[in-house]
Design a protein around this motif. Structure first.
Motif, PDB file in Angstrom:
ATOM      1  N   ASN A   2     -16.566  37.789  39.220  1.00  0.00           N
ATOM      2  CA  ASN A   2     -16.836  39.185  38.642  1.00  0.00           C
ATOM      3  C   ASN A   2     -16.178  40.439  39.400  1.00  0.00           C
ATOM      4  N   GLU A   3     -15.392  41.028  38.686  1.00  0.00           N
ATOM      5  CA  GLU A   3     -14.992  42.348  39.532  1.00  0.00           C
ATOM      6  C   GLU A   3     -15.969  43.077  40.171  1.00  0.00           C
ATOM      7  N   PRO A  62     -16.371  48.175  36.201  1.00  0.00           N
ATOM      8  CA  PRO A  62     -17.877  48.101  35.939  1.00  0.00           C
ATOM      9  C   PRO A  62     -18.518  48.841  37.068  1.00  0.00           C
ATOM     10  N   VAL A  63     -19.751  49.422  37.010  1.00  0.00           N
ATOM     11  CA  VAL A  63     -20.398  50.326  37.787  1.00  0.00           C
ATOM     12  C   VAL A  63     -21.971  50.027  37.931  1.00  0.00           C
ATOM     13  N   VAL A  64     -22.450  50.096  38.997  1.00  0.00           N
ATOM     14  CA  VAL A  64     -23.811  50.145  39.108  1.00  0.00           C
ATOM     15  C   VAL A  64     -24.182  51.752  39.247  1.00  0.00           C
ATOM     16  N   ILE A 231     -29.676  49.455  46.569  1.00  0.00           N
ATOM     17  CA  ILE A 231     -28.542  49.330  45.739  1.00  0.00           C
ATOM     18  C   ILE A 231     -27.715  47.928  45.843  1.00  0.00           C
ATOM     19  N   ILE A 232     -27.709  47.359  47.280  1.00  0.00           N
ATOM     20  CA  ILE A 232     -26.813  45.913  47.209  1.00  0.00           C
ATOM     21  C   ILE A 232     -27.802  44.958  46.763  1.00  0.00           C
ATOM     22  N   GLU A 233     -29.160  44.948  46.392  1.00  0.00           N
ATOM     23  CA  GLU A 233     -29.708  43.974  45.624  1.00  0.00           C
ATOM     24  C   GLU A 233     -29.373  44.387  44.179  1.00  0.00           C
ATOM     25  N   THR A 238     -25.715  41.562  39.819  1.00  0.00           N
ATOM     26  CA  THR A 238     -24.454  41.778  38.861  1.00  0.00           C
ATOM     27  C   THR A 238     -23.519  40.482  38.802  1.00  0.00           C
ATOM     28  N   ASP A 239     -23.891  39.764  39.843  1.00  0.00           N
ATOM     29  CA  ASP A 239     -22.812  38.658  40.149  1.00  0.00           C
ATOM     30  C   ASP A 239     -23.228  37.462  39.012  1.00  0.00           C
ATOM     31  N   GLY A 240     -22.219  36.687  38.805  1.00  0.00           N
ATOM     32  CA  GLY A 240     -22.603  35.628  38.122  1.00  0.00           C
ATOM     33  C   GLY A 240     -22.235  35.600  36.741  1.00  0.00           C
TER      34      GLY A 240
END
Length: 240
Positions: A2-3, A62-64, A231-233, A238-240
């Motif tokens: 993922n990007e 994509p954003v968090v 935030i890192i969590e 969002t991976d996968g």
């Protein structure tokens, strides 16, 4: 693969975009993530959210999406139905249901002393604007930072309209209902009672909630490691 998402940070009332500086430094230099701090207008939930959506559209990635305090109202509105938003992070922030306002949620549980610290004055566009009395800012907003930094924060605080704090969430479905969310807040938040923050995290089905012992409402300033870790969590989620 993922990007990699961009971390978009939205400050709340009585703060400004530089309140995220310590978190941004850790995201960029410690984790190699791009981060953008939005200058939240603090005029009204719908208009503020529309501006955040414009910023996200301009990134074309994509954003968090991360919100502090009233910024939680804004990200909940802005992210609704927006596929670019992969995760939400609430940092001492409101996570409303439709119709709920910042005023309503901050009064839902006892403990907020913000009302007694506010100065109100009329603005040309109509209604009133609020700022925190500089003499009360340190104790109210950021009791766990030193006096010199608190004085700078008081001088650079961004006022918020009364309308923004009274605006209810107007989307039919809050973004946290369909987008994974994470929460981090201070144990000694004097703006939004910790009990209210726990309640909202539970209601939203938080994937991870961190309550920082002794931390104030300005948790991103005083405890940037804890905020960055949350935030890192979310980024990893969002991976996968």
């Amino acid at each position: 693969m993922n990007e990699q998402p961009v971390v978009v940070l939205v400050h709340g009332a009585f703060a400004e975009s530089a309140s995220w500086n310590r978190v941004i430094r850790r995201l960029q230099h410690g984790h190699g993530l791009r981060a953008v701090a939005v200058a939240n207008p603090l005029r009204g939930v719908e208009s503020d959210a529309a501006y955040v959506r414009d910023v996200i559209a301009g990134l074309r990635q994509p954003v968090v999406l991360v919100g502090h305090s009233y910024g939680g109202m804004v990200i909940t509105q802005a992210a609704a139905g927006l596929p670019a938003v992969r995760a939400l992070v609430y940092v001492g922030a409101f996570a409303p249901e439709p119709g709920e306002s910042a005023f309503l949620l901050s009064a839902k549980f006892e403990g907020s002393t913000l009302g007694d610290a506010l100065l109100a004055y009329p603005v040309a566009s109509g209604g009133n604007e609020f700022r925190i009395d500089p003499a009360k800012f340190h104790h109210q907003f950021c009791a766990d930072v030193d006096a010199e930094e608190a004085a700078l924060m008081a001088a650079t605080q961004r006022p918020v309209t009364e309308q923004a704090l009274r605006d209810g969430l107007s989307v039919e479905e809050p973004a946290w209902r369909g987008i994974p969310s994470w929460f981090v807040h201070g144990e000694r938040d004097r703006n939004i009672p910790a009990e209210a923050l726990r309640f909202m995290a539970g209601r939203a089905g938080s994937r991870g909630t961190q309550e920082v012992p002794g931390a104030s409402h300005a948790v991103a300033v005083s405890e940037p490691d804890a905020v960055t870790a949350t935030i890192i969590e979310a980024v990893r989620g969002t991976d996968g």
